[in-house]
Every structure is written in structure tokens, then in C-alpha cells.
Design a protein around this motif. Structure first.
Motif, PDB file in Angstrom:
ATOM      1  N   ASN A   1      -1.334  -2.796   0.177  1.00 14.55           N
ATOM      2  CA  ASN A   1      -1.118  -1.372   0.435  1.00 14.55           C
ATOM      3  C   ASN A   1       0.366  -1.039   0.555  1.00 14.55           C
ATOM      4  O   ASN A   1       1.150  -1.807   1.117  1.00 14.55           O
TER       5      ASN A   1
ATOM      6  N   THR B   1      -5.541  -6.448  -3.126  1.00 11.57           N
ATOM      7  CA  THR B   1      -4.950  -5.144  -2.859  1.00 11.57           C
ATOM      8  C   THR B   1      -3.828  -5.332  -1.856  1.00 11.57           C
ATOM      9  O   THR B   1      -4.039  -5.968  -0.816  1.00 11.57           O
TER      10      THR B   1
ATOM     11  N   HIS C   1      -0.560   1.634  -4.075  1.00 12.56           N
ATOM     12  CA  HIS C   1      -1.166   0.347  -3.759  1.00 12.56           C
ATOM     13  C   HIS C   1      -1.220  -0.555  -4.983  1.00 12.56           C
ATOM     14  O   HIS C   1      -1.606  -0.127  -6.079  1.00 12.56           O
TER      15      HIS C   1
ATOM     16  N   SER D   1       0.936   7.190  -1.668  1.00 11.24           N
ATOM     17  CA  SER D   1       0.643   5.767  -1.736  1.00 11.24           C
ATOM     18  C   SER D   1       0.873   5.217  -3.136  1.00 11.24           C
ATOM     19  O   SER D   1       0.872   5.958  -4.135  1.00 11.24           O
TER      20      SER D   1
ATOM     21  N   THR E   1       2.662   2.676   1.318  1.00 14.41           N
ATOM     22  CA  THR E   1       2.816   4.119   1.486  1.00 14.41           C
ATOM     23  C   THR E   1       4.297   4.433   1.638  1.00 14.41           C
ATOM     24  O   THR E   1       5.086   3.561   2.026  1.00 14.41           O
TER      25      THR E   1
ATOM     26  N   GLN F   1       4.692  -1.305   3.944  1.00 15.22           N
ATOM     27  CA  GLN F   1       3.753  -2.201   3.281  1.00 15.22           C
ATOM     28  C   GLN F   1       2.884  -2.898   4.309  1.00 15.22           C
ATOM     29  O   GLN F   1       3.316  -3.094   5.453  1.00 15.22           O
TER      30      GLN F   1
END
Lengths: 114, 113
Positions: free
Chosen positions: A22, A20, A74, A72, A24, A6
């Protein structure tokens, strides 16, 4: 092994700003993906989830889309409120059913100011 | 309210002391978990129990033992506490289905001095 990455926080935003966070992941197979939220002094609670590629999870104005091609998930919200201030955790579960374990990211602290 | 209940909420131990963290859920879930939460490291799995009578090690089991007493209760024991075990501990449970949600307790903040 499985892992979740993160973006580091804290993330500080003004009220009504776009958010946002993120996330992954690395996993074998086709994991299920989750976002959990932790308010101060409390345990984690599920915010939203997605179980297969291109699924969109949504709840309380938050959304996240399962992107297999970019691995991802997000988290987004169009207009944050002060009450959204919390720590947000991305997580994955790689095996269907209750035998699986949840792997968590390190968490991202969100602070929303007036 | 239904959910996961942990006791105690706060505890201070001296190095070498022992204690047991208690966890109970009333949702008839099969799976239960113990995590520790440390700054910058997220949640790390200590032990889990996929069903009554079974327990398995997670990512960081050293220094801990667990007991799945029955379907409702899953306890975590520190036999000889160390300062490195200072953390916030969370118990969680999950029900049935292909992608079951995890429900968490409110946590136990443990300090070992």
C-alpha cells in the motif's frame, strides 16, 4: 508539504503468492507517482510510473493504478518470485519537469521464500 | 555502462574528519541530487542541482556542502563528520521531459566513528 506513506515491512510471502504494497500520498496539485525497487547492494531503479489519475503503470508483472479519489498508488503483483525480494519505494513528483524533487516513502522490504 | 557513478563505495571516518563524495553521470542530464538513506526513514534529500551552476537545499542540508562542478559532476562534502552522518548516500540524476525518470548510483556507505 508533500508526503508519501507506505505500509511497513517486512512483507514475507511464499513464491507464487499475491502481493500488495500500500502507498498513499499527500500533495498539492496533480503529482506524478512512481514505484522504485532497490535490490541488495544496489541503488534504486524505476519499476513503474503513472502521470495522471486512473493511469495504470506496469512492468515485469507489477502494476499500480493512480487513484486520485483515495490518493493511493498501491503496488500489486499476481505471482511473486524469489527474485522479487527487494525493497520497494513509492515516490511522488509534484512539479512537471526536471526542477521537481522526488519525495520518497520509507520503503517496504519484500522477502519471498520457496 | 552508461549511468551514475559514485565514489567511494565504502568509507570510514573519524569524528571531525572531512571528505568529499564524488558523483558523475554521463547521460547529459540537467538535474542531479544527493540523498541519504537511513533505516526506517526512506530517502531524504540533502541537496539538489536543477542545472549546471545552481544548487539548492533539500530536506536535511545541515552539515553538508555541494558543488556542481560541471554538467556531469556533483560532489557532496562533509566538512566535519559526525556520527549522525553515518548513512548510505545516493546520487541521482534526471533528464528532460515532463516526468523524467531518476537514475541512481550504487551508493556510498559511510560510517563515522
Amino acid at each position: 508539504g508533500n508526503s508519501v506513506t507506505q505500509m511497513e515491512g517486512p512483507v514475507t510471502l511464499s513464491e507464487e503468492a499475491f502481493l500488495t504494497i500500500n502507498c498513499t500520498y499527500t500533495a498539492t496539485g496533480y503529482p506524478s507517482l512512481f514505484w522504485y525497487v532497490q535490490y541488495p547492494g544496489e541503488g534504486l531503479q524505476l519499476l513503474l510510473k503513472a502521470t495522471k489519475a486512473d493511469d495504470k503503470g506496469s512492468n515485469k508483472g507489477f502494476e499500480a493504478t493512480y487513484r486520485k479519489e483515495t490518493t493511493s498508488f498501491h503496488l500489486e503483483k499476481g505471482s511473486v518470485q524469489v527474485s522479487d525480494s527487494a525493497v520497494y519505494f513509492c515516490a511522488l513528483s509534484d512539479i512537471p519537469g526536471t526542477a521537481s524533487k522526488l519525495t520518497f516513502g520509507t520503503g517496504t522490504r519484500l522477502q519471498v521464500t520457496l | 555502462n552508461a549511468g551514475v557513478t559514485q565514489t567511494p563505495k565504502f568509507q570510514v571516518l573519524k569524528t571531525g574528519q572531512s571528505m568529499t563524495l564524488q558523483c558523475a553521470q554521463d547521460m547529459n542530464h540537467n538535474s542531479m541530487y544527493w540523498y541519504r538513506q537511513d533505516p526506517g526513514m526512506g530517502l531524504r534529500l540533502i541537496y539538489y542541482s536543477a542545472s549546471e551552476g545552481t544548487t539548492d537545499k533539500g530536506e536535511v542540508p545541515n552539515g553538508y556542502n555541494v558543488s556542481r562542478l560541471n554538467k556531469r559532476e556533483f560532489s557532496l562534502r562533509l566538512e566535519s563528520a559526525a556520527p549522525s552522518q553515518t548513512s548510505v548516500y545516493f546520487c541521482a540524476s534526471r533528464g528532460t521531459g515532463s516526468t523524467p525518470e531518476a537514475f541512481f548510483g550504487q551508493g556510498t556507505r559511510l560510517t563515522v566513528v
